[in-house]
Scaffold this active site. Structure first.
Site, mmCIF file in Angstrom:
data_model
loop_
_atom_site.group_PDB
_atom_site.id
_atom_site.type_symbol
_atom_site.label_atom_id
_atom_site.label_comp_id
_atom_site.label_asym_id
_atom_site.label_seq_id
_atom_site.Cartn_x
_atom_site.Cartn_y
_atom_site.Cartn_z
ATOM 1 C CG ASP A 184 -2.040 -0.921 1.146
ATOM 2 O OD1 ASP A 184 -1.845 -1.868 0.302
ATOM 3 O OD2 ASP A 184 -3.067 -0.948 1.623
ATOM 4 C CE LYS A 189 -5.159 2.090 2.295
ATOM 5 N NZ LYS A 189 -4.022 1.343 3.084
ATOM 6 C CE LYS A 191 -6.659 -1.598 2.131
ATOM 7 N NZ LYS A 191 -5.105 -2.020 2.744
#
Length: 225
Positions: free
Chosen positions: A96, A157, A185
């Site tokens: 991430d 994300k 996400k």
């Protein structure tokens, strides 16, 4: 829960996060055990704990995810790349990556793209680009999302959770941007099963939360009328 709302097993959507800087080895072990017991998609831990998590989850369903340049994204690109490579060497399968919003807003588009592309290419792992939607306009979100997808990111994300929470509107906006080409996400402020459900219905394919077990228990307590 209203009869027209679906009941979804949210466990396979959850990245079980333990990103408390004071977390201990024992807590990391407990996080991994919970992820395995509940059938979560992944655990998400700081890079220093990746090797332990990888050893604990070897041969098990949950993947090991870590954060890169977290949470600001303002780390030098070479440092981010080193951090990403070291994490993958330690066993991380998913990264991430906090993007550099300063590059984006300064018009340094080539630098912004290159940073994500290098991490994607040199690690060969699943990269989730953290856009930090709470800090951006819709136009900036689209620009960042388009660049990250072109650079090879597998997911967009929404947030780190440090500067704001995931919203249904942002998940839907990412859906318009991605058109199903990459995953979405949602992360930040997901505290109840119904919140999680709303985000999934809106289009989220992963959920980043430190409250995964609580969400599962919450789901089990929901009475569907």
């Amino acid at each position: 829960m209203a009869a027209d709302r679906p009941d979804i097993d949210i466990a396979p959507f959850i990245d079980h996060a333990l990103l408390d800087p004071t977390a201990t080895a024992e807590q990391i072990e407990n996080c991994c055990q919970e992820a395995d017991r509940f059938g979560f998609a992944a655990v998400c831990v700081y890079p220093a704990w990746v090797r332990q998590a990888a050893n604990l989850l070897h041969g098990k369903k949950p993947k090991v995810c870590t954060v890169i340049g977290f949470p600001s994204g303002a780390t030098a690109p070479a440092v981010k790349l080193y951090e990403a490579l070291e994490a993958t060497d330690s066993g991380a399968l998913e990264l991430d990556v906090a993007v550099n919003l300063g590059f984006l807003r300064s018009g340094k588009i080539d630098e912004f793209h290159r940073e994500i592309a290098q991490i994607c290419e040199e690690t060969g792992k699943t990269v989730k680009a953290i856009i930090e939607t709470s800090l951006l306009s819709d136009a900036e979100k689209k620009l960042a999302g388009d660049i990250c997808m072109d650079a090879g990111a597998a997911y967009l994300k929404t947030n780190t959770g440090f500067y704001g929470a995931a919203t249904i509107a942002d998940v839907r906006w990412f859906g318009e941007i991605t058109k199903g080409r990459v995953g979405i996400k949602a992360a930040g402020g997901i505290r109840t099963y119904e919140q999680a459900l709303d985000l999934i219905v809106a289009g989220a394919t992963r959920l980043g939360t430190s409250r995964g077990p609580d969400l599962i228990r919450d789901r089990n307590n929901v009475v569907i009328s």
